[in-house]
Write an enzyme that holds these catalytic residues in place. Structure first.
Site, PDB file in Angstrom:
ATOM      1  N   ASP A   7      41.652  36.208  41.068  1.00  0.00           N
ATOM      2  CA  ASP A   7      42.741  35.606  40.671  1.00  0.00           C
ATOM      3  C   ASP A   7      41.996  33.686  39.980  1.00  0.00           C
ATOM      4  OD1 ASP A   7      45.459  34.180  41.115  1.00  0.00           O
ATOM      5  OD2 ASP A   7      44.337  32.636  42.427  1.00  0.00           O
ATOM      6  N   ASP A   9      44.300  30.461  39.330  1.00  0.00           N
ATOM      7  CA  ASP A   9      45.302  29.223  39.866  1.00  0.00           C
ATOM      8  C   ASP A   9      44.940  29.430  41.351  1.00  0.00           C
ATOM      9  OD1 ASP A   9      46.141  30.140  37.192  1.00  0.00           O
ATOM     10  OD2 ASP A   9      47.514  28.224  37.872  1.00  0.00           O
TER      11      ASP A   9
END
Length: 211
Positions: A7, A9
């Site tokens: 991922d 963020d």
């Protein structure tokens, strides 16, 4: 071939890119966006219920997206460069899979030496004004990340696939990977921590889990 899927963020960087785009529009817009982001990442509401709605109220300009791209670099996870270099040296292929925006993530990916970005494209007119987003991209909706990982596994035929992330949309990938690692340096989400097969607070602890 071994895939390690990150991922972006609150994992490779400390920020939530969409919320930083909202911050430019003032505190009221930022608070609305942040609340929607947190609700989705905690699994309280569906990603598709907030994805377009946030962008509609933010109306990001192309220049704002470029600024967020720099902010990703300014707030990079401290261990990220070294960890990704180490993983690549031991046969892992890193990929970014994000519900964020490709144009903003590109500078960070380049800095990290990650060639493949799976993220959402934003569209702008000639003056840089927001006109829409790629509504067909899987990460704009709940269940999108496992669907995209299934596609990646078909394309690469990896012997092992690992996902690491902080949010509920990342945790959805658990059934389609060999190991799901929750990440809590920036935001420790109880649902993600409880559901993870491993949970870490530093990316530097990731390589030991993959040996």
């Amino acid at each position: 071939m071994k895939l390690v899927i990150f991922d972006c963020d609150s994992t490779l960087s400390a920020i939530e890119g969409v919320d930083e785009l909202a911050r430019v529009r003032g505190p009221e817009v930022f608070e609305k966006s942040e609340a929607m982001t947190n609700a989705a990442m905690e699994g309280k509401i569906r990603v598709e219920d907030v994805f377009g709605a946030r962008l509609k109220i933010i109306q990001p300009h192309r220049d704002d997206v470029a600024k967020v791209g720099q902010l990703y670099l300014d707030t990079i996870e401290p261990d990220a460069v070294a960890v990704i270099a180490d993983l690549k040296n031991t046969g892992w292929t890193p990929i970014i899979l994000s519900g964020g925006f490709r144009q903003a993530i590109q500078p960070l990916a380049k800095h990290l030496g990650i060639e493949r970005i799976e993220a959402v494209d934003l569209f702008f007119d000639a003056a840089g004004n927001y006109t829409g987003f790629d509504e067909q991209f899987p990460t704009t909706r709940s269940g999108g990340k496992p669907a995209r990982i299934a596609d990646l596994k078909k394309a690469y035929a990896p012997v092992r696939t690992v996902m690491i992330g902080d949010g509920a949309s990342d945790l959805e990938a658990k059934p389609v990977v060999d190991l799901f690692v929750g990440f809590g340096r920036y935001l420790e989400r109880p649902k993600v921590k409880a559901g993870s097969q491993a949970f870490i607070y530093r990316l530097a602890d990731l390589p030991a889990l993959l040996t």
